[in-house]
Design a protein around this motif. Structure first.
Motif, PDB file in Angstrom:
ATOM      1  N   GLU A   1      79.854  -4.757  54.790  1.00  0.00           N
ATOM      2  CA  GLU A   1      80.975  -4.086  55.471  1.00  0.00           C
ATOM      3  C   GLU A   1      81.977  -3.579  54.436  1.00  0.00           C
ATOM      4  O   GLU A   1      82.455  -2.447  54.495  1.00  0.00           O
ATOM      5  N   ALA A   2      82.287  -4.445  53.479  1.00  0.00           N
ATOM      6  CA  ALA A   2      83.278  -4.108  52.449  1.00  0.00           C
ATOM      7  C   ALA A   2      82.776  -2.943  51.599  1.00  0.00           C
ATOM      8  O   ALA A   2      83.500  -1.989  51.318  1.00  0.00           O
ATOM      9  N   LYS A   3      81.525  -3.045  51.207  1.00  0.00           N
ATOM     10  CA  LYS A   3      80.963  -2.013  50.325  1.00  0.00           C
ATOM     11  C   LYS A   3      80.891  -0.666  51.036  1.00  0.00           C
ATOM     12  O   LYS A   3      81.192   0.376  50.456  1.00  0.00           O
TER      13      LYS A   3
ATOM     14  N   CYS B   1      82.861   0.392  53.322  1.00  0.00           N
ATOM     15  CA  CYS B   1      84.226   0.921  53.408  1.00  0.00           C
ATOM     16  C   CYS B   1      84.612   1.627  52.117  1.00  0.00           C
ATOM     17  O   CYS B   1      85.068   2.764  52.139  1.00  0.00           O
ATOM     18  N   ILE B   2      84.387   0.980  50.991  1.00  0.00           N
ATOM     19  CA  ILE B   2      84.843   1.619  49.757  1.00  0.00           C
ATOM     20  C   ILE B   2      83.926   2.771  49.353  1.00  0.00           C
ATOM     21  O   ILE B   2      84.355   3.667  48.655  1.00  0.00           O
TER      22      ILE B   2
ATOM     23  N   ILE C   1      85.548   5.285  46.606  1.00  0.00           N
ATOM     24  CA  ILE C   1      86.184   4.486  45.567  1.00  0.00           C
ATOM     25  C   ILE C   1      85.225   4.155  44.443  1.00  0.00           C
ATOM     26  O   ILE C   1      85.580   4.169  43.283  1.00  0.00           O
ATOM     27  N   CYS C   2      83.965   3.870  44.802  1.00  0.00           N
ATOM     28  CA  CYS C   2      83.024   3.578  43.718  1.00  0.00           C
ATOM     29  C   CYS C   2      82.132   4.786  43.490  1.00  0.00           C
ATOM     30  O   CYS C   2      81.928   5.608  44.387  1.00  0.00           O
TER      31      CYS C   2
ATOM     32  N   ARG D   1      82.697   4.834  51.664  1.00  0.00           N
ATOM     33  CA  ARG D   1      83.257   5.907  52.506  1.00  0.00           C
ATOM     34  C   ARG D   1      84.519   6.458  51.874  1.00  0.00           C
ATOM     35  O   ARG D   1      84.787   7.649  51.915  1.00  0.00           O
ATOM     36  N   GLY D   2      85.320   5.560  51.297  1.00  0.00           N
ATOM     37  CA  GLY D   2      86.581   5.990  50.681  1.00  0.00           C
ATOM     38  C   GLY D   2      86.385   6.649  49.324  1.00  0.00           C
ATOM     39  O   GLY D   2      87.349   7.075  48.699  1.00  0.00           O
TER      40      GLY D   2
ATOM     41  N   LEU E   1      96.169   0.703  54.824  1.00  0.00           N
ATOM     42  CA  LEU E   1      95.725   1.257  53.530  1.00  0.00           C
ATOM     43  C   LEU E   1      96.645   0.921  52.364  1.00  0.00           C
ATOM     44  O   LEU E   1      96.225   0.954  51.220  1.00  0.00           O
TER      45      LEU E   1
ATOM     46  N   ILE F   1      79.364  -9.474  55.446  1.00  0.00           N
ATOM     47  CA  ILE F   1      80.749  -9.101  55.102  1.00  0.00           C
ATOM     48  C   ILE F   1      80.779  -8.284  53.804  1.00  0.00           C
ATOM     49  O   ILE F   1      81.531  -7.315  53.682  1.00  0.00           O
ATOM     50  N   PHE F   2      79.932  -8.645  52.851  1.00  0.00           N
ATOM     51  CA  PHE F   2      79.838  -7.850  51.609  1.00  0.00           C
ATOM     52  C   PHE F   2      79.443  -6.405  51.922  1.00  0.00           C
ATOM     53  O   PHE F   2      79.961  -5.467  51.326  1.00  0.00           O
TER      54      PHE F   2
END
Lengths: 301, 301
Positions: A280-282, A284-285, A290-291, A287-288, A191, A277-278
């Motif tokens: 997966e990335a989205k 993650c953020i 972030i957006c 869940r976090g 992290l 992959i996009f």
């Protein structure tokens, strides 16, 4: 246990912010630093008490003042903490809670248990807030507002001392989480340490490419945000890399694998794999948190 | 040449922001979108004029309205621009300036020259401002304030039309830079496309590691900043990767090399090599004006 007085050792951007936040929360703060100008500035700011002192002075009477502190924050780069703790721990109050703000936790737990006087309770600490800027002049009393603050108890830490530290952490506006030092070092490698490695490598790569070209003025916010932390203190990160290298290398390997996957997908113009992959990335953020939740999930179209 | 009316095709976060910025600068804006709700919202906001229309309607009378526009902004994902330009270019005013906002420039320059009616002047455009969020609802009239705005003239672009476009770009608060499409694609591969690849790979890696662990709540600002752009529109980036893959792959290779260097330095606890890469990174972002000049240069201690 009532906390009336805290000592903050190291008045950099983290220690200075801690001193300001504790002071604002009504806790008297003794400031300890190796720089007289910083001590003077913090005194003038009304952040630290008159019994604050320069740690480089060899006057035992001054070190004796530490006995007034119910809790001691060691806010120094990880590897500087051990020698400092060795020097000052004989002067800690019996029963005092000692904590640090370092970015790796196994190393300190293993090293500090030998350095602390009997009767002192050590609990590792890591506020997940900071700045790419260094020094007291960039410290802010609101730095820890709503930031996670990880506590890693030592094997002998009492529930009571953990609770007291959690309360102090909440008092400065942060959100305490208690995990083990091992969990901390594994999770934070991903992290925090990996993003630093990536941001530093990215800025160094672009620097090499740009050299003499003078096109950095064309950079947008994306480049600025992804590389901002590359301006962080080298000393602090050197200690992180040295004391958590094993976990950091593991996550770098996984990142390299993912990057290679995306590069191959781009090279072969494989829209499906790029999208995977996009997504997966989205995820993650998202869940976090972030957006913003309100945005259109266009990646999932 | 006096610009009284602009047409903005595509009222997403970029097109919507353009429409708002142009409108605020006193230029009448005709909005063209495929979504009626977006058109209605922009009309209600007072951003676009009553002659705005839905591009999916096959009413030639509406397309004829385009003849009123002195400048046309094609604010769509790169690969959607070509079919749209093919459809609407017969209706452009003679002498109109046509530009786009895409993130790659060689592809459009090669494709659009065939699609544009004689007498229309195409100049590529790329505002170095954006958002990880998509859609008109996230558009802002100040999005381009102080942002670089790259213009890439076509071989036949007249000095006059370039000057007119530079003036419009300045009017919305951005800073115009004129370079070739080839320079753009090479430089922006490093400054924008590589950061996107890196942020996406980083978020995807952490997502895979975290899966089920629920520790993303421990993330600090460093992780959030380095991965923010991973939430960006997949459609937009798919087109960027497909139309600038060759340049992107080149910079990924260089980044991989730098990352490997740093990983090896961390693995061997080689303080000198870690410091060297940190200094390269810090110099780059200092050159780019990314970090404040007032901060302590601790990396160079």
């Amino acid at each position: 246990m009532n906390i009336e007085k805290a000592a903050v050792v190291g008045l950099g951007v983290i220690g200075g912010s801690l001193a300001k936040a504790l002071n604002a929360a009504g806790v008297e703060v003794m400031g300890i630093d190796m720089d007289d100008k910083t001590l003077l500035k913090a005194r003038k700011d009304g952040v630290i008490s008159p019994d604050s002192f320069n740690i480089n002075c060899d006057d035992e009477k001054q070190l004796e003042l530490l006995k007034k502190a119910d809790v001691v924050f060691l806010a120094l780069p990880v590897m500087e903490i051990v020698p400092v703790a060795k020097k000052i721990s004989p002067f800690f109050k019996k029963g005092a809670i000692v904590t640090d703000t370092g970015s790796t936790k196994r190393f300190l737990l293993n090293s500090l248990s030998f350095e602390l006087t009997k009767g002192v309770k050590f609990i590792g600490g890591h506020p997940m807030a900071g700045s790419e800027k260094s020094g007291y002049e960039h410290s802010r009393k609101d730095l820890f507002q709503n930031a996670p603050y990880i506590l890693t108890p030592a094997p002998g830490s009492s529930e009571e001392s953990i609770d007291v530290l959690k309360k102090i952490v909440s008092k400065i506006g942060a959100i305490p989480y208690v995990i083990t030092a091992e969990e901390h070092d594994r999770i934070i490698a991903a992290l925090s340490h990996l993003p630093q490695v990536v941001a530093t490598s990215l800025a160094a790569t672009v620097g090499e490419l740009e050299e003499g070209g003078e096109w950095l003025k064309l950079a947008g916010r994306g480049f600025k945000d992804t590389t901002r932390i590359a301006a962080s203190s080298f000393k602090m990160w050197r200690d992180v890399f040295i004391t958590n290298g094993d976990e950091i290398i593991k996550v770098i390997r996984l990142f390299e694998k993912k990057l290679r996957e995306l590069a191959e997908a781009i090279e072969s113009k494989d829209e499906g794999r790029i999208r995977k992959i996009f997504c997966e990335a989205k995820k993650c953020i998202e869940r976090g948190g972030i957006c913003g939740r309100g945005h259109r999930r266009e990646n999932e179209d």
